[in-house]
Scaffold this motif. Structure first.
Motif, PDB file in Angstrom:
ATOM      1  N   THR A  82      -7.152  -2.085   7.653  1.00  0.00           N
ATOM      2  CA  THR A  82      -6.596  -3.387   7.274  1.00  0.00           C
ATOM      3  C   THR A  82      -5.290  -3.628   8.022  1.00  0.00           C
ATOM      4  N   LEU A 142      -5.901 -11.094   5.920  1.00  0.00           N
ATOM      5  CA  LEU A 142      -6.727 -10.622   4.812  1.00  0.00           C
ATOM      6  C   LEU A 142      -7.089 -11.786   3.893  1.00  0.00           C
ATOM      7  N   SER A 145     -12.249  -9.355  -0.829  1.00  0.00           N
ATOM      8  CA  SER A 145     -11.741  -8.007  -0.599  1.00  0.00           C
ATOM      9  C   SER A 145     -11.594  -7.272  -1.918  1.00  0.00           C
TER      10      SER A 145
END
Length: 149
Positions: free
Chosen positions: A21, A31, A36
């Protein structure tokens, strides 16, 4: 009626979700927390390009095929465009600073097109390229011929 652009989701098995990440944030990804969790992270590169970083356990829920060691083999080369030659260099340099490997493949410089690559910490290779807009529209042969090539 305008068609909705198709989206691509590149699914990548990773050994360390947090490290991956951070790496993909360093090369320009953002992100997406809606997609997620502790087994998968969705990194957004544009409105149509996303990378799904999946733990090996999560990956195994999609396929029973073995995960190849991307440091030793390649199943796919992912290529994304950049807006300039300098942007290509900046992306590859950012990847190297974030723990990736710059230029696992040879630099490609054809004048009308310039490309470099990087490998992420798990060995997945991303090519980063710029193409002169005239070549992209007309095709490389027309551009090379107009340059006396």
């Amino acid at each position: 009626m305008t068609a909705t652009p198709k989206m691509i989701f590149v699914n990548l098995p990773v050994t360390d979700l947090a490290r991956s990440t951070a790496f993909y944030e360093a090369v320009g990804g953002t992100l997406n927390p809606k997609f997620s969790d502790d087994t998968a992270v969705c990194m957004v590169f544009s409105e149509t390009i996303h990378a799904m970083l999946l733990t090996h356990e999560k990956w195994a829920t999609f396929t029973d095929r073995a995960i190849p060691d991307a440091h030793k083999s390649a199943q796919v080369l992912i290529c994304v465009s950049e807006s300039s030659r300098d942007a290509v260099d900046a992306t590859v340099d950012a990847a190297a600073r974030a723990g990736g490997k710059a230029d696992p493949n040879a630099v490609q410089d054809y004048g009308f097109m310039y490309g470099r690559s990087y490998a992420d910490p798990d060995g997945h290779i991303w090519e980063v390229m710029w193409m002169d807009p005239a070549a992209a529209e007309q095709g490389p042969e027309a551009f090379v011929q107009s340059q006396g090539g």
